[in-house]
Design an enzyme around this catalytic site. Structure first.
Site, PDB file in Angstrom:
ATOM      1  N   TYR A  91       0.866  -1.181   0.000  1.00 53.99           N
ATOM      2  CA  TYR A  91       0.000   0.000   0.000  1.00 53.99           C
ATOM      3  C   TYR A  91       0.897   1.223   0.000  1.00 53.99           C
ATOM      4  O   TYR A  91       2.095   1.119  -0.314  1.00 53.99           O
ATOM      5  CB  TYR A  91      -0.902  -0.114   1.253  1.00 53.99           C
ATOM      6  CG  TYR A  91      -2.084   0.790   1.285  1.00 53.99           C
ATOM      7  CD1 TYR A  91      -2.999   0.802   0.242  1.00 53.99           C
ATOM      8  CD2 TYR A  91      -2.307   1.628   2.372  1.00 53.99           C
ATOM      9  CE1 TYR A  91      -4.103   1.651   0.292  1.00 53.99           C
ATOM     10  CE2 TYR A  91      -3.408   2.457   2.422  1.00 53.99           C
ATOM     11  CZ  TYR A  91      -4.301   2.470   1.373  1.00 53.99           C
ATOM     12  OH  TYR A  91      -5.392   3.305   1.430  1.00 53.99           O
ATOM     13  N   ARG A 144      -6.134  10.007 -11.087  1.00 54.12           N
ATOM     14  CA  ARG A 144      -5.557  10.698  -9.916  1.00 54.12           C
ATOM     15  C   ARG A 144      -5.042   9.628  -8.968  1.00 54.12           C
ATOM     16  O   ARG A 144      -5.700   9.267  -8.008  1.00 54.12           O
ATOM     17  CB  ARG A 144      -6.644  11.568  -9.279  1.00 54.12           C
ATOM     18  CG  ARG A 144      -6.193  12.630  -8.344  1.00 54.12           C
ATOM     19  CD  ARG A 144      -5.729  12.106  -6.974  1.00 54.12           C
ATOM     20  NE  ARG A 144      -6.762  11.853  -5.995  1.00 54.12           N
ATOM     21  CZ  ARG A 144      -6.755  10.795  -5.174  1.00 54.12           C
ATOM     22  NH1 ARG A 144      -5.820   9.880  -5.203  1.00 54.12           N
ATOM     23  NH2 ARG A 144      -7.733  10.639  -4.308  1.00 54.12           N
ATOM     24  N   LYS A 162      -5.742  -2.184  -2.860  1.00 52.89           N
ATOM     25  CA  LYS A 162      -6.901  -1.934  -1.981  1.00 52.89           C
ATOM     26  C   LYS A 162      -7.623  -3.253  -1.694  1.00 52.89           C
ATOM     27  O   LYS A 162      -8.067  -3.503  -0.586  1.00 52.89           O
ATOM     28  CB  LYS A 162      -7.872  -0.954  -2.643  1.00 52.89           C
ATOM     29  CG  LYS A 162      -7.339   0.475  -2.742  1.00 52.89           C
ATOM     30  CD  LYS A 162      -7.707   1.326  -1.545  1.00 52.89           C
ATOM     31  CE  LYS A 162      -7.075   2.713  -1.639  1.00 52.89           C
ATOM     32  NZ  LYS A 162      -7.280   3.537  -0.448  1.00 52.89           N
ATOM     33  N   GLU A 234     -12.203   4.520  -6.885  1.00 50.05           N
ATOM     34  CA  GLU A 234     -10.908   4.849  -6.287  1.00 50.05           C
ATOM     35  C   GLU A 234     -10.051   5.648  -7.249  1.00 50.05           C
ATOM     36  O   GLU A 234      -9.877   5.264  -8.417  1.00 50.05           O
ATOM     37  CB  GLU A 234     -10.202   3.525  -5.941  1.00 50.05           C
ATOM     38  CG  GLU A 234      -9.005   3.666  -5.052  1.00 50.05           C
ATOM     39  CD  GLU A 234      -9.347   4.035  -3.611  1.00 50.05           C
ATOM     40  OE1 GLU A 234     -10.178   3.369  -2.997  1.00 50.05           O
ATOM     41  OE2 GLU A 234      -8.754   5.013  -3.111  1.00 50.05           O
ATOM     42  N   ASP A 235      -9.537   6.742  -6.771  1.00 51.82           N
ATOM     43  CA  ASP A 235      -8.537   7.530  -7.494  1.00 51.82           C
ATOM     44  C   ASP A 235      -8.977   7.972  -8.896  1.00 51.82           C
ATOM     45  O   ASP A 235      -8.197   7.952  -9.852  1.00 51.82           O
ATOM     46  CB  ASP A 235      -7.182   6.792  -7.502  1.00 51.82           C
ATOM     47  CG  ASP A 235      -6.551   6.770  -6.100  1.00 51.82           C
ATOM     48  OD1 ASP A 235      -7.249   7.150  -5.137  1.00 51.82           O
ATOM     49  OD2 ASP A 235      -5.383   6.370  -5.966  1.00 51.82           O
ATOM     50  N   ASP A 257     -14.098   5.948  -2.042  1.00 56.98           N
ATOM     51  CA  ASP A 257     -13.160   5.851  -0.929  1.00 56.98           C
ATOM     52  C   ASP A 257     -12.459   7.181  -0.659  1.00 56.98           C
ATOM     53  O   ASP A 257     -12.217   7.546   0.497  1.00 56.98           O
ATOM     54  CB  ASP A 257     -12.124   4.783  -1.301  1.00 56.98           C
ATOM     55  CG  ASP A 257     -11.222   4.415  -0.156  1.00 56.98           C
ATOM     56  OD1 ASP A 257     -11.685   4.457   0.994  1.00 56.98           O
ATOM     57  OD2 ASP A 257     -10.052   4.074  -0.419  1.00 56.98           O
ATOM     58  N   ASP A 258     -12.123   7.910  -1.711  1.00 59.20           N
ATOM     59  CA  ASP A 258     -11.365   9.157  -1.539  1.00 59.20           C
ATOM     60  C   ASP A 258     -12.231  10.257  -0.930  1.00 59.20           C
ATOM     61  O   ASP A 258     -11.745  11.090  -0.174  1.00 59.20           O
ATOM     62  CB  ASP A 258     -10.787   9.608  -2.886  1.00 59.20           C
ATOM     63  CG  ASP A 258      -9.887   8.532  -3.446  1.00 59.20           C
ATOM     64  OD1 ASP A 258      -8.882   8.218  -2.802  1.00 59.20           O
ATOM     65  OD2 ASP A 258     -10.218   7.957  -4.513  1.00 59.20           O
ATOM     66  N   ASN A 399      -0.713  11.536  -0.082  1.00 54.87           N
ATOM     67  CA  ASN A 399       0.091  10.343  -0.351  1.00 54.87           C
ATOM     68  C   ASN A 399       0.746  10.449  -1.722  1.00 54.87           C
ATOM     69  O   ASN A 399       0.242  11.180  -2.568  1.00 54.87           O
ATOM     70  CB  ASN A 399      -0.822   9.096  -0.345  1.00 54.87           C
ATOM     71  CG  ASN A 399      -1.451   8.865   1.008  1.00 54.87           C
ATOM     72  OD1 ASN A 399      -0.789   8.967   2.010  1.00 54.87           O
ATOM     73  ND2 ASN A 399      -2.738   8.560   1.009  1.00 54.87           N
TER      74      ASN A 399
HETATM   75  N1  NDP Z   1      -4.889   9.783   3.708  1.00 55.37           N
HETATM   76  C1  NDP Z   1      -5.858   9.308   2.975  1.00 55.37           C
HETATM   77  O1  NDP Z   1      -6.558   8.351   3.357  1.00 55.37           O
HETATM   78  C2  NDP Z   1      -6.154   9.914   1.652  1.00 55.37           C
HETATM   79  C3  NDP Z   1      -5.294  10.793   1.087  1.00 55.37           C
HETATM   80  N2  NDP Z   1      -5.590  11.350  -0.114  1.00 55.37           N
HETATM   81  C4  NDP Z   1      -4.586  12.220  -0.712  1.00 55.37           C
HETATM   82  O2  NDP Z   1      -5.072  13.535  -0.789  1.00 55.37           O
HETATM   83  C5  NDP Z   1      -4.496  14.181  -1.906  1.00 55.37           C
HETATM   84  C6  NDP Z   1      -5.585  14.890  -2.691  1.00 55.37           C
HETATM   85  O3  NDP Z   1      -6.526  13.966  -3.166  1.00 55.37           O
HETATM   86  P1  NDP Z   1      -7.925  14.473  -3.766  1.00 55.37           P
HETATM   87  O4  NDP Z   1      -8.632  15.324  -2.812  1.00 55.37           O
HETATM   88  O5  NDP Z   1      -8.616  13.297  -4.283  1.00 55.37           O
HETATM   89  O6  NDP Z   1      -7.402  15.345  -4.993  1.00 55.37           O
HETATM   90  P2  NDP Z   1      -8.158  16.463  -5.808  1.00 55.37           P
HETATM   91  O7  NDP Z   1      -7.422  16.596  -7.069  1.00 55.37           O
HETATM   92  O8  NDP Z   1      -9.606  16.185  -5.828  1.00 55.37           O
HETATM   93  O9  NDP Z   1      -7.945  17.792  -4.929  1.00 55.37           O
HETATM   94  C7  NDP Z   1      -6.730  18.448  -4.772  1.00 55.37           C
HETATM   95  C8  NDP Z   1      -7.001  19.820  -4.211  1.00 55.37           C
HETATM   96  O10 NDP Z   1      -5.755  20.405  -3.857  1.00 55.37           O
HETATM   97  C9  NDP Z   1      -5.692  21.694  -4.419  1.00 55.37           C
HETATM   98  N3  NDP Z   1      -4.303  22.054  -4.707  1.00 55.37           N
HETATM   99  C10 NDP Z   1      -3.476  21.533  -5.615  1.00 55.37           C
HETATM  100  N4  NDP Z   1      -2.282  22.146  -5.576  1.00 55.37           N
HETATM  101  C11 NDP Z   1      -2.360  23.071  -4.604  1.00 55.37           C
HETATM  102  C12 NDP Z   1      -1.461  24.033  -4.080  1.00 55.37           C
HETATM  103  N5  NDP Z   1      -0.225  24.119  -4.536  1.00 55.37           N
HETATM  104  N6  NDP Z   1      -1.895  24.825  -3.083  1.00 55.37           N
HETATM  105  C13 NDP Z   1      -3.149  24.721  -2.605  1.00 55.37           C
HETATM  106  N7  NDP Z   1      -4.039  23.828  -3.054  1.00 55.37           N
HETATM  107  C14 NDP Z   1      -3.651  23.021  -4.044  1.00 55.37           C
HETATM  108  C15 NDP Z   1      -6.524  21.639  -5.675  1.00 55.37           C
HETATM  109  O11 NDP Z   1      -6.879  22.950  -6.006  1.00 55.37           O
HETATM  110  P3  NDP Z   1      -7.713  23.329  -7.340  1.00 55.37           P
HETATM  111  O12 NDP Z   1      -9.077  22.788  -7.083  1.00 55.37           O
HETATM  112  O13 NDP Z   1      -7.652  24.817  -7.340  1.00 55.37           O
HETATM  113  O14 NDP Z   1      -7.023  22.667  -8.472  1.00 55.37           O
HETATM  114  C16 NDP Z   1      -7.685  20.772  -5.176  1.00 55.37           C
HETATM  115  O15 NDP Z   1      -8.614  21.552  -4.497  1.00 55.37           O
HETATM  116  C17 NDP Z   1      -3.725  13.110  -2.678  1.00 55.37           C
HETATM  117  O16 NDP Z   1      -2.368  13.204  -2.376  1.00 55.37           O
HETATM  118  C18 NDP Z   1      -4.244  11.818  -2.113  1.00 55.37           C
HETATM  119  O17 NDP Z   1      -3.251  10.813  -2.093  1.00 55.37           O
HETATM  120  C19 NDP Z   1      -6.758  11.100  -0.797  1.00 55.37           C
HETATM  121  C20 NDP Z   1      -7.640  10.221  -0.275  1.00 55.37           C
HETATM  122  C21 NDP Z   1      -7.378   9.517   0.965  1.00 55.37           C
HETATM  123  C1  PYR Z   2      -5.332   6.561   0.443  1.00 58.78           C
HETATM  124  C2  PYR Z   2      -5.984   6.934  -0.788  1.00 58.78           C
HETATM  125  O1  PYR Z   2      -7.045   6.440  -1.100  1.00 58.78           O
HETATM  126  C3  PYR Z   2      -5.371   7.908  -1.652  1.00 58.78           C
HETATM  127  O2  PYR Z   2      -4.344   8.485  -1.302  1.00 58.78           O
HETATM  128  O3  PYR Z   2      -5.919   8.118  -2.728  1.00 58.78           O
HETATM  129 MG    MG Z   3      -7.511   6.711  -3.123  1.00 62.40          MG
END
Ligand code: NDP
Ligand code: PYR
Ligand code: MG
Length: 543
Positions: A91, A144, A162, A234-235, A257-258, A399
């Site tokens: 993972y 993503r 997963k 997912e992603d 999941d996200d 991540n």
């Molecule tokens: N710990 C966990 O269990 C999980 C972790 N994650 C992690 O979270 C991260 C984001 O995932 P997700 O939400 O799906 O991604 P998205 O692409 O949906 O969202 C990313 C967000 O970050 C913003 N962003 C990007 N670059 C910057 C920057 N330089 N400064 C400020 N804001 C910024 C984007 O802005 P804009 O909208 O303006 O482009 C957007 O709002 C990934 O790394 C993923 O691995 C995700 C799911 C689970």
């Molecule tokens: C953990 C997870 O689902 C992610 O980083 O997208």
């Molecule tokens: Mg994910």
């Protein structure tokens, strides 16, 4: 069951050197194995010894994938017994590197690939999969992958990873799990230029072409596996993720999941952290860096829980939550250009561009990183949080490790040991001025295996937000005093099967209470029932 040479090559039934003398006689294995007979414990010891010889995590990943292809029960025995050590391999973070290099480490295909070439034939393609009785599908379109961006068809590592957690952590049978990658192309130029790229070599299909492929897939899934099959998205990139979830949540058992799993695990961490920092949820103020799937998903579930606790309307509780995206703080004056999922968070405030200024202006008690961009919680940001709060709660969710907003060491050092810290990818304990701080892992891996198990054992037909809240509460309730003493807001993964059984039981109870269960009558003891349904990685005797 097959025998002889074929049996040794059947990962579901192969036991390798653990075939007994009798089994070797009865199943035509004499001569095909060296004379030694090992029990499963000795095999496990040997494999762990071999794995530890590899210094490079990706080599460990490849060795584990080989084992999964060779001897499934032994793979799961290893994963279950050594979960803390092996989780970072199968993972995050290693799975991220594996996806980046999928083309070159690719040996035997795992999972089901559904590309635009299969349009019109998806139902037949599903029938090519060797198993019929599917209970959970994890599907990605690879756009993503963690915080690594568009990895196209190479995203397959994620559904495979997963689902191995569904089995190891949640006890779902491996044969009931189907990893799927939808390939509509990729916008990753590096992959398009790579002669070894394994996916379709053109830009991503969008609009109607994309929607039609997904619609065919979702229809075929229901036709082939019935309406109780759980489809975990997912992603996906957020421009598709929210739409797919809302489109299919009234016709299928779907879960993103996200958006939802992450929301549930973070809410749980925050509920647990309140024991350390004091106050009720509604006494706190939240600031997110990142307003996508994870950020807005978490924000909405926190606002919902606050609203349930205080009886205040959602519109009010949302005002305690602020988000920053790539253009700065989300404020009312930006409403016209905001994507729909950001709009509920556009509160009255003057524009603020930088995170540090947003921290100073909003004065949050909780800072959550969900932008996918590493090193964004700078010393200045952590120090500002520490000057505002006795114990700042700082969650660096992005991540893999390379994208983490800060490291555990940075969080503890810059906050002078005062931060309550957890991260999406694991960090080792940190020794700060003679005290050891253990960072928790705020990752949806705590939630989805038990959540999925709860849906399946109750025969749920739809997912409801109250089930996510039930999962959060169930997880938070399992943080012990000993865990809190070390600064942990999640229980360690060591007991994850027990944790998952407890989550499954609370989720299933909610499914029954909401009248969404189809497995009747309701079992009396849901924890015991969940445990009794779990897959065992122990070998069975063959006659
Ligand atoms: N710990 C966990 O269990 C999980 C972790 N994650 C992690 O979270 C991260 C984001 O995932 P997700 O939400 O799906 O991604 P998205 O692409 O949906 O969202 C990313 C967000 O970050 C913003 N962003 C990007 N670059 C910057 C920057 N330089 N400064 C400020 N804001 C910024 C984007 O802005 P804009 O909208 O303006 O482009 C957007 O709002 C990934 O790394 C993923 O691995 C995700 C799911 C689970
Ligand atoms: C953990 C997870 O689902 C992610 O980083 O997208
Ligand atoms: Mg994910």
């Amino acid at each position: 069951m097959c025998s002889g040479y074929t049996l040794l090559r059947d990962p579901h039934h192969n036991k390798g050197l653990a075939f007994t003398e009798n089994e070797r006689d009865a199943h035509y294995l004499r001569g095909l194995l060296p004379p030694a007979v090992f029990n499963q414990e000795l095999q496990e010891k040997r494999l762990m010894h071999n794995l530890r010889q590899y210094d490079v995590p990706l080599h460990r990943y490849m060795a584990l994938m080989d084992l999964q292809e060779r001897n499934e029960k032994l793979f799961y025995k290893l994963l279950i017994d050594n979960v803390e050590e092996l989780l970072p391999i199968v993972y995050t973070p290693t799975v991220g590197e594996a996806c980046q290099k999928y083309g070159s480490i690719f040996k035997r295909p795992q999972g089901l690939y559904i590309s635009l070439k299969e349009k019109g034939k998806i139902s037949e393609v599903l029938k090519n999969w060797p198993e019929r009785n599917i209970q959970v599908i994890v599907v990605t379109d690879g756009e993503r992958i963690l915080g690594l961006g568009d990895l196209g068809c190479q995203g397959m590592g994620i559904p495979v990873g997963k689902l191995s957690l569904y089995t190891a952590l949640g006890g779902l049978r491996p044969s009931a799990c189907l990893p799927v990658t939808i390939d509509v192309g990729t916008n990753n130029q590096k992959l398009l230029n790579d002669e070894f790229y394994i996916g379709l070599k053109h830009k991503r299909a969008t609009g109607q072409e994309y929607a039609e492929l997904l619609e065919e897939f979702m229809t075929a899934v229901k036709q082939n596996y019935g309406e109780k099959v759980l489809v975990q998205f997912e992603d996906f990139a957020n421009h598709n993720a929210f739409e797919l979830l809302s489109k299919y949540s009234s016709s299928h058992l779907v879960f993103n999941d996200d958006i939802q799993g992450t929301a549930s695990v973070v809410l749980s961490g925050v509920i647990a952290a309140l024991k350390l920092v004091g106050g009720k949820l509604a006494d706190h103020k939240f600031l997110f860096l990142g307003a996508g799937e994870a950020g807005t998903g978490i924000a909405e579930l926190i606002a919902l829980e606050m609203s349930k606790q205080t009886k205040a309307p959602l519109e009010e509780t949302r005002k305690k939550i602020w988000l920053v995206d790539s253009k700065g703080l989300i404020v009312r004056s930006r409403i016209g250009s905001l994507q729909h999922f950001k709009q509920p968070w556009a509160h009255e405030h003057e524009p603020v561009k930088e995170l540090i200024d947003a921290v100073k202006a909003i004065k949050p008690t909780v800072l959550i990183g969900s932008s996918g961009v590493g090193k964004t919680f700078t010393k200045e940001v952590v120090e500002a949080m520490t000057s505002l709060n006795e114990k700042p709660i700082i969650l660096a969710l992005s991540n893999p490790t390379s994208q983490s907003e800060c490291t555990a060491e940075e969080a503890y050092t810059w906050s002078k040991g005062r931060a309550i810290f957890a991260s999406g990818s694991p960090f080792d304990p940190v020794n700060y001025e003679g005290e050891v701080f253990v960072p928790g892992q705020s990752n949806n891996a705590y939630i989805f295996p038990g959540f999925g198990l709860g849906l399946i054992i109750s025969g749920a037909i739809r997912v409801h937000d109250d089930m996510l809240l039930a999962a959060s509460e169930a997880l938070a309730a399992q943080v012990s005093e000993k865990n809190y003493e070390k600064g942990l807001i999640y229980p360690p993964f060591t007991n994850i099967r027990k944790i998952s059984a407890n989550i499954a039981a609370k989720v299933a109870a909610k499914v029954y209470d909401l009248g969404l269960a189809s497995h009747l009558p309701r079992p009396k003891d849901l924890v015991q029932y969940a445990e009794s349904c779990m897959y065992s990685p122990l070998y069975r005797k063959y006659r």
